[in-house]
Design an enzyme around this catalytic site. Structure first.
Site, PDB file in Angstrom:
ATOM      1  N   LYS A   1       5.082  -8.989  41.740  1.00  0.00           N
ATOM      2  CA  LYS A   1       4.330 -10.179  42.621  1.00  0.00           C
ATOM      3  C   LYS A   1       4.742 -11.366  41.992  1.00  0.00           C
ATOM      4  CE  LYS A   1       0.326 -11.286  41.546  1.00  0.00           C
ATOM      5  NZ  LYS A   1      -0.376 -12.415  40.793  1.00  0.00           N
TER       6      LYS A   1
ATOM      7  N   LYS B   1       3.686 -22.021  36.484  1.00  0.00           N
ATOM      8  CA  LYS B   1       3.505 -20.600  36.122  1.00  0.00           C
ATOM      9  C   LYS B   1       4.797 -19.992  36.527  1.00  0.00           C
ATOM     10  CE  LYS B   1       1.674 -16.542  35.207  1.00  0.00           C
ATOM     11  NZ  LYS B   1       0.842 -16.071  34.140  1.00  0.00           N
TER      12      LYS B   1
ATOM     13  N   THR C   1      -2.594 -15.960  39.945  1.00  0.00           N
ATOM     14  CA  THR C   1      -1.036 -16.599  40.072  1.00  0.00           C
ATOM     15  C   THR C   1      -0.576 -16.158  41.555  1.00  0.00           C
ATOM     16  OG1 THR C   1      -0.572 -15.761  37.802  1.00  0.00           O
ATOM     17  CG2 THR C   1       1.160 -15.891  39.177  1.00  0.00           C
TER      18      THR C   1
HETATM   19  N1  LIG Z   1      -3.489  -9.239  33.046  1.00  0.00           N
HETATM   20  C1  LIG Z   1      -2.637 -10.395  32.654  1.00  0.00           C
HETATM   21  O1  LIG Z   1      -2.426 -10.162  31.389  1.00  0.00           O
HETATM   22  C2  LIG Z   1      -2.520 -11.721  33.559  1.00  0.00           C
HETATM   23  C3  LIG Z   1      -2.129 -12.653  32.750  1.00  0.00           C
HETATM   24  C4  LIG Z   1      -1.913 -13.978  33.510  1.00  0.00           C
HETATM   25  C5  LIG Z   1      -2.032 -13.967  34.845  1.00  0.00           C
HETATM   26  N2  LIG Z   1      -2.591 -12.922  35.521  1.00  0.00           N
HETATM   27  C6  LIG Z   1      -3.006 -13.191  36.994  1.00  0.00           C
HETATM   28  O2  LIG Z   1      -4.144 -13.126  37.044  1.00  0.00           O
HETATM   29  C7  LIG Z   1      -4.830 -12.632  38.267  1.00  0.00           C
HETATM   30  C8  LIG Z   1      -5.911 -11.327  38.036  1.00  0.00           C
HETATM   31  O3  LIG Z   1      -5.127 -10.622  37.249  1.00  0.00           O
HETATM   32  P1  LIG Z   1      -6.226  -9.228  36.413  1.00  0.00           P
HETATM   33  O4  LIG Z   1      -5.190  -8.788  35.390  1.00  0.00           O
HETATM   34  O5  LIG Z   1      -7.111  -9.816  35.885  1.00  0.00           O
HETATM   35  O6  LIG Z   1      -6.069  -8.307  37.757  1.00  0.00           O
HETATM   36  P2  LIG Z   1      -7.081  -6.982  37.721  1.00  0.00           P
HETATM   37  O7  LIG Z   1      -7.801  -6.582  36.583  1.00  0.00           O
HETATM   38  O8  LIG Z   1      -6.444  -6.216  38.857  1.00  0.00           O
HETATM   39  O9  LIG Z   1      -8.207  -7.709  38.891  1.00  0.00           O
HETATM   40  C9  LIG Z   1      -8.222  -8.255  40.090  1.00  0.00           C
HETATM   41  C10 LIG Z   1      -9.391  -8.733  40.564  1.00  0.00           C
HETATM   42  O10 LIG Z   1      -9.398  -9.292  41.750  1.00  0.00           O
HETATM   43  C11 LIG Z   1     -10.318  -8.610  42.600  1.00  0.00           C
HETATM   44  N3  LIG Z   1      -9.567  -8.437  43.852  1.00  0.00           N
HETATM   45  C12 LIG Z   1      -8.296  -8.178  44.285  1.00  0.00           C
HETATM   46  N4  LIG Z   1      -8.132  -8.391  45.401  1.00  0.00           N
HETATM   47  C13 LIG Z   1      -9.181  -8.450  46.116  1.00  0.00           C
HETATM   48  C14 LIG Z   1      -9.660  -8.828  47.329  1.00  0.00           C
HETATM   49  N5  LIG Z   1      -8.738  -8.599  48.468  1.00  0.00           N
HETATM   50  N6  LIG Z   1     -10.941  -9.158  47.724  1.00  0.00           N
HETATM   51  C15 LIG Z   1     -11.715  -9.385  46.715  1.00  0.00           C
HETATM   52  N7  LIG Z   1     -11.415  -9.204  45.481  1.00  0.00           N
HETATM   53  C16 LIG Z   1     -10.331  -8.907  45.177  1.00  0.00           C
HETATM   54  C17 LIG Z   1     -10.542  -7.288  42.091  1.00  0.00           C
HETATM   55  O11 LIG Z   1     -11.501  -6.910  42.432  1.00  0.00           O
HETATM   56  P3  LIG Z   1     -11.763  -5.214  42.458  1.00  0.00           P
HETATM   57  O12 LIG Z   1     -12.620  -5.214  40.944  1.00  0.00           O
HETATM   58  O13 LIG Z   1     -12.741  -4.951  43.454  1.00  0.00           O
HETATM   59  O14 LIG Z   1     -10.656  -4.411  42.435  1.00  0.00           O
HETATM   60  C18 LIG Z   1     -10.713  -7.709  40.414  1.00  0.00           C
HETATM   61  O15 LIG Z   1     -11.740  -8.297  40.463  1.00  0.00           O
HETATM   62  C19 LIG Z   1      -3.322 -12.180  38.804  1.00  0.00           C
HETATM   63  O16 LIG Z   1      -2.954 -12.888  39.846  1.00  0.00           O
HETATM   64  C20 LIG Z   1      -2.565 -12.017  37.844  1.00  0.00           C
HETATM   65  O17 LIG Z   1      -1.178 -12.002  38.113  1.00  0.00           O
HETATM   66  C21 LIG Z   1      -2.962 -11.679  34.877  1.00  0.00           C
END
Ligand SMILES: NC(=O)c1ccc[n+]([C@@H]2O[C@H](COP(=O)([O-])OP(=O)(O)OC[C@H]3O[C@@H](n4cnc5c(N)ncnc54)[C@H](OP(=O)(O)O)[C@@H]3O)[C@@H](O)[C@H]2O)c1
Length: 290
Positions: free
Chosen positions: A240, A172, A97
Site C-alpha cells: 500500500k 514517510k 500512512t
Molecule cells: N504496523 C506497523 O508496524 C506500522 C508502522 C508504521 C505505520 N503504520 C501505518 O499505520 C496505520 C495503521 O496500521 P496498523 O498496523 O495499526 O493497522 P491495523 O492493525 O490493521 O489496524 C487498522 C485500524 O484501522 C481501522 N480501520 C481500517 N479501515 C477502517 C475503516 N474503513 N473504517 C474504520 N476503521 C477502519 C481498523 O479497525 P478494525 O479493528 O475494525 O479493523 C483498525 O483499528 C496504517 O496506515 C499503517 O500503514 C503501521
C-alpha cells in the site's frame, strides 16, 4: 492535559491511545470493531464512543490511525465522521500512512469548518508504538503543530514539522523508499552468506560494526535467518505504501527503479501467502527454491 479522541485501535493505535491515557489526557476512543474498544477500556482509563463523530465531541485534538486513504475518509467525513463532531479551533492529527493528496484534500475541508489538520505518519513499528518511541513526521501549519506537539509527545521520541500539509506523508515516503531497497539488500546478503557456507549470524555480527550497519540488520537478521515472519509490518501494508509513493514519483518525476522492482518482489511474497508476513520476508522469496 488535553481532551483527546483516538480513532483506530489497531496494532499502532491501541498502544498510542494507551500512552495518551497514561500521561493523564482525557481520552475517548472509537474503533470500527467494538471488541477492541472493550479490550482498550479494560486496560486503560478512558471512555469510548459509538461513532467517530461522538468520540470527537468536545475534543481539542482528534488522532486517527487507520489503514489507507479511503479508510481515513470514512472515519473523518460524513455525518458520523470526526469532522462533524469537532468544534472550531480543534485539530485533527492523522497518523495513518496515506497519500499527500488525501492530506491536502482533508486539510481544505477542515479549514472550511475552522478546524486544523496535520498529517503525521509514524515510523518505529509495533515496538515503537508500544514503547512510546515513535518517530513522527508532520505536515501542516506551524500554529496547529505547536499546539499538538506536546500531546503527540506521549508516544514519540522524535517529532518534526517538515513543511506544509502533505509534507509528513512525503517524508514517510522517503522512509519507505529507504526501507524497500535496504531490506532487499539485506535479504540478498543473508541469502548469499548461506549459499557461501558462512555462519550468517557471525557474518552479521562482524559487519554490523562496519559501514553496512542498519536498524533492519540489527533487528531483523536473526528472524530472517530463522525464516520467521509472523510479526511486524505486514507486506500488504508495505505494498500500500509503495503504491502511494510510486504514484507520487510518477507525478514529481523521481526515478525509483529499485523501489519499483522491490514492489514486484513483494507482490511475489503475497503470491506465496505472505501478505501478513513482516517486510523482512523478501528473503523467503530468494530461499524458496533452496
Ligand atoms: N504496523 C506497523 O508496524 C506500522 C508502522 C508504521 C505505520 N503504520 C501505518 O499505520 C496505520 C495503521 O496500521 P496498523 O498496523 O495499526 O493497522 P491495523 O492493525 O490493521 O489496524 C487498522 C485500524 O484501522 C481501522 N480501520 C481500517 N479501515 C477502517 C475503516 N474503513 N473504517 C474504520 N476503521 C477502519 C481498523 O479497525 P478494525 O479493528 O475494525 O479493523 C483498525 O483499528 C496504517 O496506515 C499503517 O500503514 C503501521
Amino acid at each position: 492535559m488535553a481532551k483527546v479522541a483516538f480513532i483506530g485501535l489497531g496494532v499502532m493505535g491501541f498502544p498510542m491511545a494507551g500512552h495518551l491515557a497514561c500521561e493523564g489526557h482525557e481520552v475517548c476512543v472509537y474503533n470500527r470493531t467494538p471488541g477492541k474498544t472493550q479490550l482498550w477500556e479494560d486496560e486503560f482509563a478512558g471512555e469510548s464512543a459509538a461513532t467517530p463523530r461522538e468520540a470527537a465531541l468536545g475534543a481539542e485534538f482528534v488522532m486517527t490511525c487507520v489503514g489507507n486513504d479511503d479508510d481515513l475518509r470514512s472515519v473523518v467525513l460524513g455525518p458520523d465522521g470526526a469532522f462533524a463532531g469537532m468544534a472550531a479551533g480543534s485539530v485533527l492529527v492523522d497518523h495513518t500512512t496515506a497519500s499527500a493528496n488525501v492530506a491536502r484534500e482533508l486539510a481544505l475541508i477542515a479549514a472550511e469548518h475552522e478546524l486544523g489538520f496535520l498529517d503525521a505518519p509514524v515510523s518505529g513499528g509495533q515496538a515503537g508504538a508500544e514503547n512510546g518511541m515513535l518517530t513522527v513526521m508532520v505536515g501542516g501549519e506551524e500554529a496547529f503543530y505547536k499546539r499538538a506537539e506536546p500531546v503527540i509527545d506521549a508516544y514519540a521520541k522524535m517529532i518534526k514539522l517538515m513543511g506544509p500539509v502533505g509534507s509528513g506523508q512525503l517524508t514517510k515516503m522517503v522512509n519507505q523508499i529507504c526501507i524497500g531497497g535496504l531490506v532487499q539488500g539485506l535479504a540478498e546478503a543473508l541469502h548469499f552468506a548461506q549459499r557461501a557456507g558462512l555462519d550468517g549470524h557471525a557474518a552479521m555480527e562482524v559487519i554490523s560494526k562496519g559501514a553496512a550497519q542498519s536498524w533492519q540488520l540489527e533487528n531483523r537478521h536473526q528472524s530472517m535467518l530463522a525464516g520467521k515472519f509472523d510479526f511486524g509490518f505486514a507486506v500488504d501494508w508495505m505494498r500500500k505504501d509503495l503504491s502511494i509513493l510510486l504514484d507520487e514519483a510518477r507525478r514529481n518525476g523521481a526515478q525509483l527503479p529499485v523501489t519499483a522492482l522491490v514492489d514486484q518482489f513483494y507482490a511475489e511474497v503475497q503470491g506465496m501467502g505472505g501478505g501478513r508476513w513482516d517486510t523482512s520476508s523478501l528473503i523467503a522469496r530468494l530461499n524458496q527454491h533452496s
